[in-house]
Write a protein that holds these residues in place. Structure first.
Motif, PDB file in Angstrom:
ATOM      1  N   ILE A 101      43.461 -44.389 -54.020  1.00 37.04           N
ATOM      2  CA  ILE A 101      44.798 -44.645 -53.486  1.00 37.04           C
ATOM      3  C   ILE A 101      45.761 -45.058 -54.594  1.00 37.04           C
ATOM      4  CG2 ILE A 101      46.106 -46.269 -52.052  1.00 37.04           C
ATOM      5  CD1 ILE A 101      43.513 -46.171 -50.215  1.00 37.04           C
ATOM      6  N   ARG A 102      45.260 -45.863 -55.513  1.00 37.40           N
ATOM      7  CA  ARG A 102      46.099 -46.335 -56.618  1.00 37.40           C
ATOM      8  C   ARG A 102      46.648 -45.151 -57.421  1.00 37.40           C
ATOM      9  NH1 ARG A 102      46.349 -51.227 -59.513  1.00 37.40           N
ATOM     10  NH2 ARG A 102      46.938 -50.931 -61.672  1.00 37.40           N
ATOM     11  N   ARG A 104      46.947 -42.063 -56.392  1.00 32.03           N
ATOM     12  CA  ARG A 104      47.844 -41.281 -55.546  1.00 32.03           C
ATOM     13  C   ARG A 104      49.224 -41.926 -55.424  1.00 32.03           C
ATOM     14  NH1 ARG A 104      45.089 -37.601 -51.921  1.00 32.03           N
ATOM     15  NH2 ARG A 104      42.926 -37.442 -52.559  1.00 32.03           N
ATOM     16  N   VAL A 105      49.243 -43.245 -55.322  1.00 25.99           N
ATOM     17  CA  VAL A 105      50.511 -43.964 -55.202  1.00 25.99           C
ATOM     18  C   VAL A 105      51.344 -43.752 -56.472  1.00 25.99           C
ATOM     19  CG1 VAL A 105      51.479 -46.306 -55.217  1.00 25.99           C
ATOM     20  CG2 VAL A 105      49.777 -45.661 -53.503  1.00 25.99           C
ATOM     21  N   ASN A 106      50.691 -43.810 -57.636  1.00 22.82           N
ATOM     22  CA  ASN A 106      51.400 -43.549 -58.897  1.00 22.82           C
ATOM     23  C   ASN A 106      51.931 -42.120 -58.939  1.00 22.82           C
ATOM     24  OD1 ASN A 106      50.927 -46.111 -59.806  1.00 22.82           O
ATOM     25  ND2 ASN A 106      49.054 -45.588 -60.897  1.00 22.82           N
ATOM     26  N   GLY A 108      52.689 -40.271 -56.390  1.00 25.82           N
ATOM     27  CA  GLY A 108      53.789 -40.186 -55.424  1.00 25.82           C
ATOM     28  C   GLY A 108      55.103 -40.635 -56.042  1.00 25.82           C
ATOM     29  N   LEU A 109      55.032 -41.694 -56.855  1.00 21.97           N
ATOM     30  CA  LEU A 109      56.249 -42.196 -57.501  1.00 21.97           C
ATOM     31  C   LEU A 109      56.784 -41.179 -58.513  1.00 21.97           C
ATOM     32  CD1 LEU A 109      58.314 -44.433 -57.916  1.00 21.97           C
ATOM     33  CD2 LEU A 109      56.726 -45.580 -59.471  1.00 21.97           C
ATOM     34  N   ARG A 132      58.923 -33.694 -50.021  1.00 23.65           N
ATOM     35  CA  ARG A 132      58.070 -34.086 -48.885  1.00 23.65           C
ATOM     36  C   ARG A 132      56.710 -33.387 -48.954  1.00 23.65           C
ATOM     37  NH1 ARG A 132      62.366 -33.409 -44.163  1.00 23.65           N
ATOM     38  NH2 ARG A 132      63.428 -35.413 -44.383  1.00 23.65           N
ATOM     39  N   TYR A 135      54.727 -34.692 -51.955  1.00 21.74           N
ATOM     40  CA  TYR A 135      54.339 -36.087 -51.734  1.00 21.74           C
ATOM     41  C   TYR A 135      53.165 -36.164 -50.759  1.00 21.74           C
ATOM     42  CZ  TYR A 135      55.003 -41.084 -50.575  1.00 21.74           C
ATOM     43  OH  TYR A 135      54.823 -42.431 -50.366  1.00 21.74           O
ATOM     44  N   ARG A 136      53.288 -35.423 -49.661  1.00 27.25           N
ATOM     45  CA  ARG A 136      52.213 -35.456 -48.648  1.00 27.25           C
ATOM     46  C   ARG A 136      50.912 -34.908 -49.229  1.00 27.25           C
ATOM     47  NH1 ARG A 136      56.230 -34.079 -44.194  1.00 27.25           N
ATOM     48  NH2 ARG A 136      56.760 -36.157 -43.416  1.00 27.25           N
ATOM     49  N   LEU A 139      49.482 -37.611 -51.562  1.00 29.70           N
ATOM     50  CA  LEU A 139      49.009 -38.854 -50.965  1.00 29.70           C
ATOM     51  C   LEU A 139      48.053 -38.677 -49.792  1.00 29.70           C
ATOM     52  CD1 LEU A 139      51.819 -39.955 -52.484  1.00 29.70           C
ATOM     53  CD2 LEU A 139      50.898 -42.003 -51.428  1.00 29.70           C
ATOM     54  N   ARG A 140      47.937 -37.465 -49.280  1.00 23.56           N
ATOM     55  CA  ARG A 140      47.093 -37.317 -48.087  1.00 23.56           C
ATOM     56  C   ARG A 140      45.940 -36.333 -48.221  1.00 23.56           C
ATOM     57  NH1 ARG A 140      51.518 -37.368 -43.444  1.00 23.56           N
ATOM     58  NH2 ARG A 140      52.204 -39.532 -43.684  1.00 23.56           N
ATOM     59  N   ILE A 144      40.781 -39.888 -46.582  1.00 21.79           N
ATOM     60  CA  ILE A 144      40.734 -40.324 -45.192  1.00 21.79           C
ATOM     61  C   ILE A 144      42.029 -41.062 -44.953  1.00 21.79           C
ATOM     62  CG2 ILE A 144      39.584 -41.863 -43.570  1.00 21.79           C
ATOM     63  CD1 ILE A 144      37.050 -41.478 -44.962  1.00 21.79           C
ATOM     64  N   ASP A 145      42.894 -40.568 -44.089  1.00 20.20           N
ATOM     65  CA  ASP A 145      44.191 -41.234 -43.959  1.00 20.20           C
ATOM     66  C   ASP A 145      44.559 -41.614 -42.528  1.00 20.20           C
ATOM     67  OD1 ASP A 145      45.036 -38.852 -42.876  1.00 20.20           O
ATOM     68  OD2 ASP A 145      46.963 -38.881 -43.903  1.00 20.20           O
TER      69      ASP A 145
ATOM     70  N   ILE B  98      43.028 -48.501 -44.021  1.00 16.57           N
ATOM     71  CA  ILE B  98      43.555 -47.129 -43.884  1.00 16.57           C
ATOM     72  C   ILE B  98      44.880 -47.139 -43.112  1.00 16.57           C
ATOM     73  CG2 ILE B  98      43.104 -44.864 -42.835  1.00 16.57           C
ATOM     74  CD1 ILE B  98      41.178 -45.159 -45.059  1.00 16.57           C
ATOM     75  N   ARG B 102      48.443 -46.041 -44.633  1.00 11.19           N
ATOM     76  CA  ARG B 102      49.163 -44.960 -43.979  1.00 11.19           C
ATOM     77  C   ARG B 102      50.635 -45.337 -43.739  1.00 11.19           C
ATOM     78  NH1 ARG B 102      47.519 -40.628 -40.717  1.00 11.19           N
ATOM     79  NH2 ARG B 102      49.042 -40.054 -39.173  1.00 11.19           N
ATOM     80  N   LEU B 109      57.709 -42.567 -48.716  1.00  9.12           N
ATOM     81  CA  LEU B 109      58.418 -41.280 -48.609  1.00  9.12           C
ATOM     82  C   LEU B 109      59.862 -41.504 -48.154  1.00  9.12           C
ATOM     83  CD1 LEU B 109      58.405 -38.228 -48.785  1.00  9.12           C
ATOM     84  CD2 LEU B 109      57.422 -38.116 -46.493  1.00  9.12           C
ATOM     85  N   TYR B 135      59.809 -48.844 -54.103  1.00 11.74           N
ATOM     86  CA  TYR B 135      58.562 -48.108 -53.864  1.00 11.74           C
ATOM     87  C   TYR B 135      57.353 -48.993 -54.166  1.00 11.74           C
ATOM     88  CZ  TYR B 135      55.198 -44.201 -54.265  1.00 11.74           C
ATOM     89  OH  TYR B 135      54.128 -43.351 -54.116  1.00 11.74           O
ATOM     90  N   LEU B 139      54.517 -50.173 -51.519  1.00  9.10           N
ATOM     91  CA  LEU B 139      53.151 -49.658 -51.592  1.00  9.10           C
ATOM     92  C   LEU B 139      52.152 -50.617 -52.209  1.00  9.10           C
ATOM     93  CD1 LEU B 139      54.866 -46.735 -51.388  1.00  9.10           C
ATOM     94  CD2 LEU B 139      52.492 -46.025 -51.423  1.00  9.10           C
TER      95      LEU B 139
END
Lengths: 199, 199
Positions: A101-102, A104-106, A108-109, A132, A135-136, A139-140, A144-145, B98, B102, B109, B135, B139
């Motif tokens: 997740i960490r 992915r969050v980076n 996303g930014l 969009r 980003y999706r 991050l997804r 498992i989201d 999770i 989410r 976003l 952000y 997050l």
């Protein structure tokens, strides 16, 4: 001579088997047809038990009219949530999830920053749409989201079942947790092998 | 007459006690002074065992010169990673994590979309800076977002220890997992109470 089996083999199903047009065609052309197609085969295999997390079953009801679901489908496909207050997961799972997740969050930014820079040059609506999507994906995909994904994984683990899903995130975590899995595209052949064996 | 204690009470420390200027002042004005200040008190309390996850200790080394750390600090503050391949966590923890992520991902976003819309009106650099801040807050604040955070929580759980931390994410999950916690600002008074009791 066949030896008596201690326990029936178990299978946990995702909705994709019935609602995803790319994989359900083995069983039927519409969700309702796929349910009936699966049912016709499943009823012939007493040695397998089929399960679906109740949360996933609720999702399925978005695609089919509840009144069109045969009663035998409710008997054959058992709806059951995982025993979430009794089950545990290995701690290393937490580490991998947090690290994933960490990153992915980076990511996303970085996607958002790139979009802001593009927007300065005009075409705001196109930039937002493309952002969009990216980003999706970042991050997804492959993670498992949702609660429903966790239900799927934990129920398969609890029942020591075969997980039938097309979801990349669920498959990835099934691999980490030692859960057997099968793509829905191979599921019909898998089922038919039981019928052939019985004959 | 005091009854003999079966096991020493245990404390798990975060780095904030030594490196965060707002909380370390109870023990010293610099990280090295805070280490010595803590040590002087800790050495007088044989009934407590102090631990720090090794990953967190590595972070501490970014703030102090390793050669200035007294040998007795290494003896008093035990460095230990949690037994991550033996420990488990309750499955409901996964659900909450999770769901939390989410919601944060969706919020991230929305922040990015807002920034793209602002950027269309100019001031790109300011928009990016402000977006980064929002952000990261959305997050990361109040969530366990690193391996080190997981180490802290799991070590406290494994040792049934008191967790001394200022981190909101760690405190939140300590609450969920039944781990005792204390803010570093109250830690000196906590320690001194043991010395008073002994006298």
């Amino acid at each position: 001579m066949k030896s008596a089996r201690q326990r029936k083999d178990r299978v946990v199903l995702d909705t994709s088997l019935f609602v995803n047009p790319e994989v359900r065609s083995d069983f039927g052309d519409t969700p309702t047809a796929a349910i009936n197609g699966f049912l016709a085969i499943a009823l012939q295999i007493p040695s397998l038990e089929f399960y679906m997390p109740s949360s996933i079953f609720q999702e399925l009801l978005n695609f089919v009219n509840e009144k069109e679901i045969p009663g035998s489908f409710l008997a054959v496909l058992r709806q059951k949530a995982p025993s979430k207050h009794e089950l545990t997961c290995p701690a290393f799972f937490l580490y991998e999830l947090i690290e994933d997740i960490r990153e992915r969050v980076n990511k996303g930014l970085r996607i958002a920053e790139k979009a802001v820079r593009s927007a300065g040059k005009g075409g705001e609506q196109e930039v937002i749409q493309s952002m969009r999507k990216n980003y999706r994906e970042a991050l997804r995909d492959g993670i498992i989201d949702s609660k429903e994904d966790v239900d799927l994984i934990l129920l398969a683990k609890e029942l020591d079942a075969l997980l039938v899903t097309v979801d990349h995130g669920a498959i990835k975590w099934a691999e980490k947790l030692g859960i057997r899995w099968l793509l829905p595209t191979r599921f019909r052949a898998y089922l038919l092998s039981f019928i052939e064996q019985q004959e």
